[in-house]
Structures are given as C-alpha cells and as structure tokens.
Design an enzyme around this catalytic site. Structure first.
Site, PDB file in Angstrom:
ATOM      1  N   LEU A 156       0.815  -1.225   0.000  1.00  0.00           N
ATOM      2  CA  LEU A 156       0.000   0.000   0.000  1.00  0.00           C
ATOM      3  C   LEU A 156       0.843   1.268   0.000  1.00  0.00           C
ATOM      4  CD1 LEU A 156      -0.229   1.589   2.973  1.00  0.00           C
ATOM      5  CD2 LEU A 156      -1.659  -0.347   3.499  1.00  0.00           C
ATOM      6  N   LEU A 261       7.614   7.972 -13.304  1.00  0.00           N
ATOM      7  CA  LEU A 261       8.589   8.548 -14.218  1.00  0.00           C
ATOM      8  C   LEU A 261       8.544  10.071 -14.089  1.00  0.00           C
ATOM      9  CD1 LEU A 261      10.462   7.033 -16.200  1.00  0.00           C
ATOM     10  CD2 LEU A 261       8.894   7.662 -18.041  1.00  0.00           C
ATOM     11  N   CYS A 271       9.560   4.193   3.281  1.00  0.00           N
ATOM     12  CA  CYS A 271       9.744   2.896   2.609  1.00  0.00           C
ATOM     13  C   CYS A 271      10.885   2.877   1.598  1.00  0.00           C
ATOM     14  CB  CYS A 271       8.448   2.471   1.936  1.00  0.00           C
ATOM     15  SG  CYS A 271       7.161   2.119   3.133  1.00  0.00           S
TER      16      CYS A 271
HETATM   17  C1  UDX Z   1       5.916   3.072  -1.510  1.00  0.00           C
HETATM   18  C2  UDX Z   1       5.428   2.049  -2.551  1.00  0.00           C
HETATM   19  O1  UDX Z   1       4.800   2.730  -3.650  1.00  0.00           O
HETATM   20  C3  UDX Z   1       4.462   1.077  -1.926  1.00  0.00           C
HETATM   21  O2  UDX Z   1       4.066   0.089  -2.874  1.00  0.00           O
HETATM   22  C4  UDX Z   1       5.147   0.421  -0.743  1.00  0.00           C
HETATM   23  O3  UDX Z   1       4.258  -0.459  -0.109  1.00  0.00           O
HETATM   24  C5  UDX Z   1       5.638   1.463   0.244  1.00  0.00           C
HETATM   25  O4  UDX Z   1       6.487   2.388  -0.411  1.00  0.00           O
HETATM   26  P1  UDX Z   1       4.924   5.294  -0.401  1.00  0.00           P
HETATM   27  O5  UDX Z   1       6.167   5.369   0.419  1.00  0.00           O
HETATM   28  O6  UDX Z   1       3.613   5.550   0.251  1.00  0.00           O
HETATM   29  O7  UDX Z   1       4.787   3.854  -1.093  1.00  0.00           O
HETATM   30  O8  UDX Z   1       5.103   6.395  -1.548  1.00  0.00           O
HETATM   31  P2  UDX Z   1       5.102   6.430  -3.147  1.00  0.00           P
HETATM   32  O9  UDX Z   1       3.802   6.910  -3.633  1.00  0.00           O
HETATM   33  O10 UDX Z   1       5.639   5.182  -3.720  1.00  0.00           O
HETATM   34  O11 UDX Z   1       6.153   7.614  -3.393  1.00  0.00           O
HETATM   35  C6  UDX Z   1       7.510   7.487  -2.952  1.00  0.00           C
HETATM   36  C7  UDX Z   1       8.319   8.708  -3.256  1.00  0.00           C
HETATM   37  O12 UDX Z   1       8.620   8.783  -4.637  1.00  0.00           O
HETATM   38  C8  UDX Z   1       7.668  10.046  -2.888  1.00  0.00           C
HETATM   39  O13 UDX Z   1       8.628  10.850  -2.226  1.00  0.00           O
HETATM   40  C9  UDX Z   1       7.299  10.640  -4.226  1.00  0.00           C
HETATM   41  O14 UDX Z   1       7.309  12.052  -4.194  1.00  0.00           O
HETATM   42  C10 UDX Z   1       8.389  10.088  -5.120  1.00  0.00           C
HETATM   43  N1  UDX Z   1       8.023   9.990  -6.536  1.00  0.00           N
HETATM   44  C11 UDX Z   1       7.021   9.169  -6.944  1.00  0.00           C
HETATM   45  C12 UDX Z   1       8.737  10.711  -7.484  1.00  0.00           C
HETATM   46  O15 UDX Z   1       9.678  11.446  -7.154  1.00  0.00           O
HETATM   47  N2  UDX Z   1       8.416  10.585  -8.814  1.00  0.00           N
HETATM   48  C13 UDX Z   1       7.410   9.784  -9.244  1.00  0.00           C
HETATM   49  O16 UDX Z   1       7.172   9.723 -10.447  1.00  0.00           O
HETATM   50  C14 UDX Z   1       6.678   9.054  -8.277  1.00  0.00           C
END
Ligand code: UDX
Length: 444
Positions: A156, A261, A271
């Site tokens: 999640l 992306l 996480c």
């Molecule tokens: C993540 C995983 O998506 C999830 O499947 C797992 O169970 C836990 O870790 P989460 O930590 O809630 O979930 O955040 P997520 O939505 O994955 O975003 C992670 C980070 O990546 C954020 O800081 C977000 O800003 C960044 N991000 C995301 C980007 O910089 N670019 C993107 O295109 C997408």
C-alpha cells in the site's frame, strides 16, 4: 467459519489493514504497545493523516467488529489469524533494517499461542526473516506445529492506503515448506481475502524467501525508475533539454509507461529509501552484493537532486543564502500524507537554513510532524505566510493547493519573484507571464 483477526502494530499499514478487514465483515482486534495511540484509535481518532481512513475506522468501532488493545494475552486468546504489521526502520548509522519490533512481536506472542492459528507477516523484512521467525514459533508456541507462519507482503501507498488495501494489484502468499501447514495457511488466506479474490485479484503462492523478495524488489524497481528519470534530468540540465517533455515522450511507450517517471526532487518516505538500503545490506550478507551495487547509484542520484535543489536556489540568490529569506512550500515526503520520514522537502529546507538562509516552511498537513523533526526551522500558517518577504520560493511537495496557486497572489507576498519548482508541478508559462523568474529541476 469466520476467522477472528488480530493486527499487531497500528502504523499506516496496521491501522488501515485492521479498519478495512473490519469493514469487510471480520471481527478484528488491533494491538499496539503504545497505550496513548491505542486510546486514540479506540476513540475513533486517527493518529496520522490518511485520506478516507477515519470514516472506515469509525464504522468499524461503531459496528463493534473493530476493537483495540495493548494486551498480547487478549490478542492470542482472540485471534485465529494474527497479522504482523510492525515497522522495520533503518538502523541508526547503518543500511540494515532494524528488526527489533518484529522480533519483539513474535517472541511475545508465540509463547501465548496454545491453539491452531496462522501468523501472517506483512512487515517489509530482509529475506530470510520469515524462516527465522518460523523457527522461533516452532520452538516456543505451545500449539507447536499448529501455529503456522505465512508471509504476505503489503504494497500500500500512503495517501491511497484504503484503496490499495481493498483493491490490491496482487496478493502474494509465502507459504511454509511442510505440506499440511502450507494448505492450512493458503486456506485461511483465501478466506481472509475472499472479497479481493472474488474481484479477480491475482493470488500468487510462493515459498517464504520469494514472498519477502517480491516486496523489496518492487520497491527497488520503483526507486530505480524515479532515479532513472532524475538521472535524465541531470543530463537535460547539462544539455539544455527539457526532462518533462522527455518523460512525456517516453511514457507513450507502453513497455516503459508513465507511472513513477515523474522527474523532480526524488523519493523519500518511510519505505523506498530505507528498503533499498536494507536490500543492499542483506544482499551483502548473502554474498550477492554485486547484484545490487546499482542501487547505491539509485540512492546517490536521489540524494543529488536535493543538493541540486539547494544549489539552484543559492544561484538564484546570487551565490549565498546569508541574510536571505526563503519560502518553502511542502514538508511531507509527498502530497496527501503528513509523513516527513526521509522527506526531500524538509531535508532541503534544513540544509538551506544550515547555510545561513532564513527559511519559513508551510505544509497543509505535515506541520506537527515537521516541527518535531526540524524544530529549528520557522513555520508559517499558509503558503502566503511562508512566502512573505521571500527572495526565493521553493515548491518541494506538490500538494494540489500549491499546484493551483495564483501566481499574482503569491507575487504580492514576496520580496522577489523567484520560484523553483522542485516537483515540475507548475505551468512555467503562467508563472513567467505573471512576472516570475521560474526555474525547475531538469528544465531550461
Ligand atoms: C511506496 C510504494 O509505492 C508502496 O508500494 C510500498 O508499499 C511502500 O512504499 P509510499 O512510500 O507511500 O509507497 O510512496 P510512493 O507513492 O511510492 O512515493 C515514494 C516517493 O517517490 C515520494 O517521495 C514521491 O514524491 C516520489 N516519486 C514518486 C517521485 O519522485 N516521482 C514519481 O514519479 C513518483
């Protein structure tokens, strides 16, 4: 028969899981060692921000199907299926995961298990942990071989926790090697997840280590995808190209796809950063460190974006932060969350302050957590107040209220119209038309 469920650990994962399972009709007992937290949950008061979760929590409490406790005895007595949802943070000063909460939960629960039950691990753990925990169970549970362990990783996302729990992309079940135990575990998991399985969710059964690896490799892939586009952003900066156009063009290739992306300040949160580090540490222990050396690069690309953001802001201010005012929009690691663990936004704010800038931060939800994590920063109570008299404004978390900001309204508050869009979330033409000097990561 309808299984009675316990959920051990009431963070983002456990609270959501407990409330959603109660919503599906199960009797659920949530357990945490944090008494004040349990008292808040039992009163229907969510201790963190997660859109859509509080109504589900309250429905569960009102129905009488959802209760909370701090007592392991009560949980052991109540549950047919025990979900392990405790945290596995990074160890201080090393890459490896800190398993003290997982170990404490199992060593406390196991000696109390005196009838057939299933323990279902959902926490993200280093590969090999499930096998070790199964041994602890076998050695210490009075139920002996009737207390079975399965590993069922959770995918999640914060901000979409309810949706992701009720409508998962897939359910992975890591089962024990012994056939009778595996059958018991699979039957119980199919029953617990019957609503999702009825909706056609793929159900993949594996051994323990494969199930553990699915989770960490999924997060490693997502982190790699983000760092890939951010590496392209570095090249775009050097070549005067536009990474947002590049990303858009790549996304139409359905082998690549546009999700994760998004170029910008990179990933943070509880996480992705710690999971890729723990994965590298575990691979090292297994003698497979070469396989994951690329993750070190993924981590470094990610950290370089934060440094680049600070450099860009300093450049706009003529080479120094001393005596200059910086307005920071965003503190959470991503929008729709109040989580500031390893937040790129707070990291940037703190390093500008350490370099002599006067920094004021505003976030729609994460202010209480941000104040605890970075008490020496100044905080405003709105975007306008954070931007007041600023020589540069930095957009670091792409909340909708920042995306929708009126450039002319913000212009009234600032000392100089400099804005750096750390998330490629704003329309450059609109901001430039309102007289702003607009800069972004990876764009000319
Ligand atoms: C993540 C995983 O998506 C999830 O499947 C797992 O169970 C836990 O870790 P989460 O930590 O809630 O979930 O955040 P997520 O939505 O994955 O975003 C992670 C980070 O990546 C954020 O800081 C977000 O800003 C960044 N991000 C995301 C980007 O910089 N670019 C993107 O295109 C997408």
């Amino acid at each position: 028969m309808s299984y009675r469920l316990t959920v051990i650990g009431t963070g983002y994962l456990g609270t959501t899981h407990a409330a959603c399972m109660a919503d599906l009709g199960f009797e659920v007992l949530g357990l945490d060692v944090d008494g004040p937290r349990i008292a808040r949950l039992a009163a229907g008061d969510l201790p963190f921000y997660e859109p859509g979760l509080e109504p589900v929590l309250r429905r569960g409490l009102e129905s009488g199907r959802l209760r909370f406790t701090t007592s392991y005895e009560e949980a052991a007595e109540f549950g047919d299926v025990h979900f392990l949802c405790v945290g596995t943070p990074q160890k201080a000063g090393e890459y490896a995961a800190d398993l003290r909460y997982v170990d404490a939960a199992v060593t406390t629960l196991a000696p109390l298990l005196d009838r057939p039950c299933l323990i279902v691990g959902k926490s993200t753990v280093p590969v090999g942990t499930a096998a070790r925990l199964a041994e602890i169970l076998a050695d210490t549970a009075p139920a002996g071989g009737d207390a079975v362990l399965a590993w069922n990783p959770e995918f999640l996302r914060e901000g979409f926790a309810v949706q992701d729990t009720l409508h998962p992309d897939r359910i992975v079940a890591g089962l024990p090697a012994e056939q009778g135990a595996a059958e018991h575990a699979e039957k119980a998991l199919r029953e617990v997840y019957r609503t999702m399985l009825g909706a056609g969710t793929p159900f993949i059964t594996t051994d323990y280590p494969t199930a553990e690896l699915v989770k960490v490799s999924a997060n490693a892939f997502l982190a790699t995808k983000i760092s890939f586009i951010n590496a392209m952003a570095e090249v775009c900066e050097a070549a005067h190209a536009d990474v947002t156009k590049l990303s858009e063009a790549l996304s139409h290739d359905d082998r690549i796809g546009g999700k994760f992306l998004g170029p910008g300040l990179g990933f943070g949160g509880g996480c992705l950063p710690k999971d890729i580090r723990a994965f590298m540490a575990r691979a090292g222990e297994l003698g497979a460190d070469q396989a994951l050396t690329f993750l070190r690069e993924v981590d470094e690309i990610n950290i370089r974006r934060r440094i680049r953001m600070v450099d860009l802001a300093r450049e706009l201010l003529g080479g120094s932060f001393a005596g200059r005012t910086v307005g920071v929009l965003g503190a959470a690691f991503k929008p729709n969350s109040d989580d500031v663990r390893d937040s790129p936004a707070l990291d940037v704010a703190a390093s500008i302050r350490a370099q002599g800038g006067r920094v004021t931060v505003y976030d729609p939800q994460a202010m209480p957590n941000a104040r605890v994590a970075q008490p020496s920063l100044a905080y405003g109570d709105s975007a306008l107040s954070a931007a007041r008299d600023a020589h540069v404004v930095l957009l670091l978390t792409e909340w909708a209220e920042f995306r929708d900001m009126e450039p002319s309204a913000l212009a009234e508050a600032v000392a100089e119209r400099n804005i750096v869009d750390g998330r490629n979330a704003l329309d450059p033409e609109r901001w430039r038309a309102a007289g702003w000097n607009y800069r972004a990561l990876g764009r000319p």
